[in-house]
Design a protein around this motif. Sequence first.
Motif, PDB file in Angstrom:
ATOM      1  N   LEU A   1      32.034   2.185 -42.792  1.00 49.95           N
ATOM      2  CA  LEU A   1      32.032   1.062 -41.858  1.00 49.95           C
ATOM      3  C   LEU A   1      31.548  -0.217 -42.520  1.00 49.95           C
ATOM      4  O   LEU A   1      32.090  -1.305 -42.270  1.00 49.95           O
ATOM      5  CB  LEU A   1      31.150   1.397 -40.653  1.00 49.95           C
ATOM      6  N   LYS A   2      30.547  -0.105 -43.399  1.00 54.44           N
ATOM      7  CA  LYS A   2      29.972  -1.274 -44.064  1.00 54.44           C
ATOM      8  C   LYS A   2      30.823  -1.740 -45.237  1.00 54.44           C
ATOM      9  O   LYS A   2      30.726  -2.898 -45.660  1.00 54.44           O
ATOM     10  CB  LYS A   2      28.550  -0.930 -44.547  1.00 54.44           C
ATOM     11  N   GLY A   3      31.682  -0.872 -45.757  1.00 59.47           N
ATOM     12  CA  GLY A   3      32.468  -1.230 -46.937  1.00 59.47           C
ATOM     13  C   GLY A   3      31.651  -1.173 -48.209  1.00 59.47           C
ATOM     14  O   GLY A   3      31.842  -1.992 -49.118  1.00 59.47           O
ATOM     15  N   TRP A   4      30.757  -0.188 -48.292  1.00 60.46           N
ATOM     16  CA  TRP A   4      29.841  -0.069 -49.424  1.00 60.46           C
ATOM     17  C   TRP A   4      30.256   1.033 -50.398  1.00 60.46           C
ATOM     18  O   TRP A   4      29.405   1.643 -51.041  1.00 60.46           O
ATOM     19  CB  TRP A   4      28.424   0.200 -48.920  1.00 60.46           C
ATOM     20  N   SER A   5      31.531   1.300 -50.497  1.00 63.86           N
ATOM     21  CA  SER A   5      31.975   2.362 -51.401  1.00 63.86           C
ATOM     22  C   SER A   5      31.541   2.085 -52.834  1.00 63.86           C
ATOM     23  O   SER A   5      31.060   2.975 -53.544  1.00 63.86           O
ATOM     24  CB  SER A   5      33.501   2.508 -51.338  1.00 63.86           C
ATOM     25  N   LEU A   6      31.712   0.855 -53.277  1.00 57.75           N
ATOM     26  CA  LEU A   6      31.322   0.483 -54.636  1.00 57.75           C
ATOM     27  C   LEU A   6      29.815   0.558 -54.815  1.00 57.75           C
ATOM     28  O   LEU A   6      29.323   0.925 -55.888  1.00 57.75           O
ATOM     29  CB  LEU A   6      31.831  -0.924 -54.970  1.00 57.75           C
TER      30      LEU A   6
ATOM     31  N   LEU B   1      16.952  -3.518 -42.128  1.00 55.18           N
ATOM     32  CA  LEU B   1      18.023  -2.524 -42.004  1.00 55.18           C
ATOM     33  C   LEU B   1      18.818  -2.415 -43.305  1.00 55.18           C
ATOM     34  O   LEU B   1      19.260  -1.321 -43.680  1.00 55.18           O
ATOM     35  CB  LEU B   1      18.952  -2.898 -40.845  1.00 55.18           C
ATOM     36  N   HIS B   2      18.998  -3.544 -43.985  1.00 54.59           N
ATOM     37  CA  HIS B   2      19.702  -3.536 -45.271  1.00 54.59           C
ATOM     38  C   HIS B   2      18.935  -2.694 -46.293  1.00 54.59           C
ATOM     39  O   HIS B   2      19.522  -1.847 -46.980  1.00 54.59           O
ATOM     40  CB  HIS B   2      19.846  -4.977 -45.770  1.00 54.59           C
ATOM     41  N   VAL B   3      17.633  -2.913 -46.365  1.00 52.42           N
ATOM     42  CA  VAL B   3      16.794  -2.153 -47.292  1.00 52.42           C
ATOM     43  C   VAL B   3      16.772  -0.680 -46.901  1.00 52.42           C
ATOM     44  O   VAL B   3      16.833   0.210 -47.764  1.00 52.42           O
ATOM     45  CB  VAL B   3      15.364  -2.729 -47.319  1.00 52.42           C
TER      46      VAL B   3
ATOM     47  N   CYS C   1      16.745  12.599 -40.128  1.00 55.00           N
ATOM     48  CA  CYS C   1      15.853  12.134 -39.059  1.00 55.00           C
ATOM     49  C   CYS C   1      15.928  10.623 -38.895  1.00 55.00           C
ATOM     50  O   CYS C   1      16.032  10.108 -37.770  1.00 55.00           O
ATOM     51  CB  CYS C   1      14.415  12.563 -39.341  1.00 55.00           C
ATOM     52  N   VAL C   2      15.887   9.898 -40.015  1.00 51.58           N
ATOM     53  CA  VAL C   2      15.954   8.437 -39.962  1.00 51.58           C
ATOM     54  C   VAL C   2      17.305   7.976 -39.409  1.00 51.58           C
ATOM     55  O   VAL C   2      17.373   7.088 -38.547  1.00 51.58           O
ATOM     56  CB  VAL C   2      15.707   7.830 -41.358  1.00 51.58           C
ATOM     57  N   LEU C   3      18.378   8.583 -39.895  1.00 45.39           N
ATOM     58  CA  LEU C   3      19.705   8.215 -39.395  1.00 45.39           C
ATOM     59  C   LEU C   3      19.852   8.558 -37.921  1.00 45.39           C
ATOM     60  O   LEU C   3      20.471   7.800 -37.154  1.00 45.39           O
ATOM     61  CB  LEU C   3      20.784   8.934 -40.206  1.00 45.39           C
ATOM     62  N   GLY C   4      19.287   9.682 -37.505  1.00 42.17           N
ATOM     63  CA  GLY C   4      19.370  10.059 -36.099  1.00 42.17           C
ATOM     64  C   GLY C   4      18.620   9.097 -35.195  1.00 42.17           C
ATOM     65  O   GLY C   4      19.050   8.826 -34.065  1.00 42.17           O
ATOM     66  N   LEU C   5      17.505   8.557 -35.679  1.00 40.09           N
ATOM     67  CA  LEU C   5      16.708   7.630 -34.878  1.00 40.09           C
ATOM     68  C   LEU C   5      17.266   6.206 -34.896  1.00 40.09           C
ATOM     69  O   LEU C   5      17.151   5.475 -33.904  1.00 40.09           O
ATOM     70  CB  LEU C   5      15.265   7.618 -35.388  1.00 40.09           C
ATOM     71  N   LYS C   6      17.865   5.810 -36.009  1.00 39.39           N
ATOM     72  CA  LYS C   6      18.264   4.414 -36.181  1.00 39.39           C
ATOM     73  C   LYS C   6      19.785   4.216 -36.249  1.00 39.39           C
ATOM     74  O   LYS C   6      20.225   3.129 -36.626  1.00 39.39           O
ATOM     75  CB  LYS C   6      17.644   3.871 -37.476  1.00 39.39           C
ATOM     76  N   TRP C   7      20.576   5.217 -35.845  1.00 40.75           N
ATOM     77  CA  TRP C   7      22.011   5.120 -36.082  1.00 40.75           C
ATOM     78  C   TRP C   7      22.658   3.987 -35.284  1.00 40.75           C
ATOM     79  O   TRP C   7      23.609   3.345 -35.766  1.00 40.75           O
ATOM     80  CB  TRP C   7      22.696   6.451 -35.787  1.00 40.75           C
ATOM     81  N   ARG C   8      22.152   3.701 -34.089  1.00 35.57           N
ATOM     82  CA  ARG C   8      22.746   2.615 -33.299  1.00 35.57           C
ATOM     83  C   ARG C   8      22.497   1.261 -33.954  1.00 35.57           C
ATOM     84  O   ARG C   8      23.392   0.419 -34.035  1.00 35.57           O
ATOM     85  CB  ARG C   8      22.189   2.639 -31.878  1.00 35.57           C
ATOM     86  N   ASP C   9      21.256   1.023 -34.404  1.00 34.35           N
ATOM     87  CA  ASP C   9      20.941  -0.234 -35.083  1.00 34.35           C
ATOM     88  C   ASP C   9      21.734  -0.367 -36.378  1.00 34.35           C
ATOM     89  O   ASP C   9      22.264  -1.441 -36.687  1.00 34.35           O
ATOM     90  CB  ASP C   9      19.448  -0.313 -35.389  1.00 34.35           C
ATOM     91  N   LEU C  10      21.816   0.709 -37.130  1.00 38.56           N
ATOM     92  CA  LEU C  10      22.565   0.681 -38.387  1.00 38.56           C
ATOM     93  C   LEU C  10      24.059   0.500 -38.134  1.00 38.56           C
ATOM     94  O   LEU C  10      24.746  -0.176 -38.905  1.00 38.56           O
ATOM     95  CB  LEU C  10      22.315   1.973 -39.169  1.00 38.56           C
ATOM     96  N   MET C  11      24.568   1.081 -37.059  1.00 45.11           N
ATOM     97  CA  MET C  11      25.977   0.905 -36.713  1.00 45.11           C
ATOM     98  C   MET C  11      26.282  -0.568 -36.445  1.00 45.11           C
ATOM     99  O   MET C  11      27.269  -1.117 -36.959  1.00 45.11           O
ATOM    100  CB  MET C  11      26.333   1.738 -35.484  1.00 45.11           C
TER     101      MET C  11
END
Length: 288
Positions: free
Chosen positions: A40-45, A179-181, A150-160
């Motif tokens: 979604l972010k386009g961070w493949s590279l 969120l970037h860090v 755990c972190v992704l489960g708690l913050k997935w909406r913000d990260l999305m």
Amino acid sequence: MSELYQQLLIPFQYDYMVRAILSTALIGSVCGFLSAFVTLKGWSLMGDALSHAVVPGVAVAYILGLPFAVGAFVAGLMAAGKMAFVKAKSRIREDATIGIVFTTFFAAGLLLISLYPARVDLRTILLGNILGISNPDMIQVLAISVVTLCVLGLKWRDLMLFCFDANQARALGLRTGWLHVLLLSLLAATAVAALQAVGSCLVVAMLVTPGATAYLLTDRFSRMLGLSSLLGLLSSVLGTYASYYLNGSTGGCIVSLQTLLFIGAFFWSPKHGFVHARRMVKQHQIES
């Protein structure tokens, strides 16, 4: 039939195969979950860069007798910080910055390995060695996987929201810098975990392919997360299992299977597949 069944259960009679399957199941599910955000972010590279940038950290950790995960994670964060600094302080494009930093780190890692060849196995770092994973390394993988999930489960909406539109996230009051860090840290930690399974050369595939495949199969991000995790889990377990009978590279089997799943989705996805798109074009031409 019973004889065939016994043949299929042979890999589970060996402790090293059981450890490998359990480890890749964890790694695959975590990589799949994070892969949705990377896509979604386009961070493949960026994923490719961090997977190579951890090499000097692994080399230093082996030389000093430290857990490889510690050195790799520190090196990954240092590389991410260098990329952010160069991008902020110069006119160089982001892709060029990533290329310069990750090749520099990778070269430094190869130099260290060449200077201390007896202590560091280049093949293990580049290609992985999940079949030889030790109990301490399994504990490292487990810890990284659990914390990341755990972190992704708690913050997935913000990260999305951050991955979809950072400006909107900022307008809604989210701390996009943090969120970037956070996403970079999770990416570095996951690259460290996957390094043990497929090596630095193939980590990017595990961080990109499941998410790209799920992206073709659904338009809802919540479903994309579930599909991506499931694809990462199944391909990792089945790839490790198949490597026993093929007597081939475990990482190669895992990534090849993920690629086959992507090709299948690319051609036959119900809504976004190549075949469906061709059918819609022909139908539109007929109606015209």
